[in-house]
Design a protein around this motif. Structure first.
Motif, PDB file in Angstrom:
ATOM      1  N   HIS A   1       0.809  -1.217   0.000  1.00 50.66           N
ATOM      2  CA  HIS A   1       0.000   0.000   0.000  1.00 50.66           C
ATOM      3  C   HIS A   1       0.846   1.273   0.000  1.00 50.66           C
ATOM      4  N   GLY A   2       2.155   1.134   0.031  1.00 42.38           N
ATOM      5  CA  GLY A   2       3.036   2.298   0.026  1.00 42.38           C
ATOM      6  C   GLY A   2       3.993   2.286   1.203  1.00 42.38           C
ATOM      7  N   LYS A   3       4.480   3.465   1.521  1.00 43.94           N
ATOM      8  CA  LYS A   3       5.469   3.604   2.591  1.00 43.94           C
ATOM      9  C   LYS A   3       4.944   4.514   3.690  1.00 43.94           C
ATOM     10  N   LEU A   4       5.433   4.281   4.890  1.00 42.30           N
ATOM     11  CA  LEU A   4       5.080   5.074   6.051  1.00 42.30           C
ATOM     12  C   LEU A   4       6.355   5.347   6.830  1.00 42.30           C
ATOM     13  N   THR A   5       6.568   6.594   7.220  1.00 47.53           N
ATOM     14  CA  THR A   5       7.686   6.974   8.079  1.00 47.53           C
ATOM     15  C   THR A   5       7.122   7.623   9.329  1.00 47.53           C
ATOM     16  N   PHE A   6       7.703   7.308  10.462  1.00 47.16           N
ATOM     17  CA  PHE A   6       7.225   7.883  11.721  1.00 47.16           C
ATOM     18  C   PHE A   6       8.414   8.389  12.539  1.00 47.16           C
ATOM     19  N   ILE A   7       8.108   9.261  13.496  1.00 44.44           N
ATOM     20  CA  ILE A   7       9.128   9.857  14.357  1.00 44.44           C
ATOM     21  C   ILE A   7       8.601   9.810  15.782  1.00 44.44           C
TER      22      ILE A   7
ATOM     23  N   LEU B   1      14.596  19.345  14.061  1.00 47.16           N
ATOM     24  CA  LEU B   1      14.786  18.341  13.031  1.00 47.16           C
ATOM     25  C   LEU B   1      14.098  18.864  11.785  1.00 47.16           C
ATOM     26  N   TYR B   2      14.856  18.988  10.684  1.00 50.18           N
ATOM     27  CA  TYR B   2      14.333  19.436   9.391  1.00 50.18           C
ATOM     28  C   TYR B   2      14.132  18.203   8.513  1.00 50.18           C
ATOM     29  N   ILE B   3      12.947  18.110   7.900  1.00 44.23           N
ATOM     30  CA  ILE B   3      12.646  17.016   6.985  1.00 44.23           C
ATOM     31  C   ILE B   3      11.992  17.613   5.744  1.00 44.23           C
ATOM     32  N   CYS B   4      12.568  17.367   4.595  1.00 43.56           N
ATOM     33  CA  CYS B   4      11.962  17.822   3.350  1.00 43.56           C
ATOM     34  C   CYS B   4      10.985  16.742   2.899  1.00 43.56           C
ATOM     35  N   LEU B   5       9.707  16.982   3.160  1.00 42.90           N
ATOM     36  CA  LEU B   5       8.680  15.980   2.871  1.00 42.90           C
ATOM     37  C   LEU B   5       8.435  15.814   1.380  1.00 42.90           C
TER      38      LEU B   5
END
Length: 145
Positions: A20-26, A62-66
């Motif tokens: 179904h895709g990818k998931l990232t968590f923090i 924390l910088y994340i380029c979504l």
């Protein structure tokens, strides 16, 4: 005493992949070394614009380029580092007392920022020479307020 730049680094965040895709968590204090007190994001940045151009006295981020990409330029007054963010599972951990600017935003980029403190104007160095004085690189006290 080392440079505050020594504590700035890329963190690879967890990626869960299935059909179904990818998931990232923090998770605070697990993937990043602080409690998350504020979240904001930059988007629709015009071509050629530079964001940031300041330092924080105590704030960690924390910088994340979504989406898309951008460059984060860091200095401690002596050495410089540039990080190119272009993966939504990669975050750049920024320590306090590092001057930063963000530029080279691609079209439709979205830069997410997780912060360790609520907004506090007194935590900012907005003038580069004041920042250098705060680091003890230039003589004289940094201006306050």
């Amino acid at each position: 005493m080392g440079s505050p730049l020594d504590h700035c680094r890329i963190i690879n965040l967890p990626v869960v992949t299935d059909v179904h895709g990818k998931l990232t968590f923090i998770e605070e204090n697990r993937h990043i070394p602080f409690d998350i007190k504020r979240v904001y994001y930059l988007y629709d940045v015009p071509g050629g614009a530079v964001r940031g151009a300041h330092a924080h006295k105590a704030l960690q981020q924390l910088y994340i380029c979504l989406s898309g990409s951008c460059d984060i330029k860091l200095t401690d007054g002596f050495k410089d580092k540039t990080f190119h963010l272009n993966r939504s599972y990669m975050g750049l951990l920024l320590s306090p007392m590092v001057w930063r600017s963000v530029d080279n935003f691609s079209s439709n980029s979205v830069l997410l920022v997780l912060a360790s403190q609520l907004y506090d104007e007194d935590d900012y160095y907005r003038d580069y020479n004041d920042y250098l004085r705060g680091r003890g690189i230039l003589d004289g006290p940094a201006e306050t307020g």
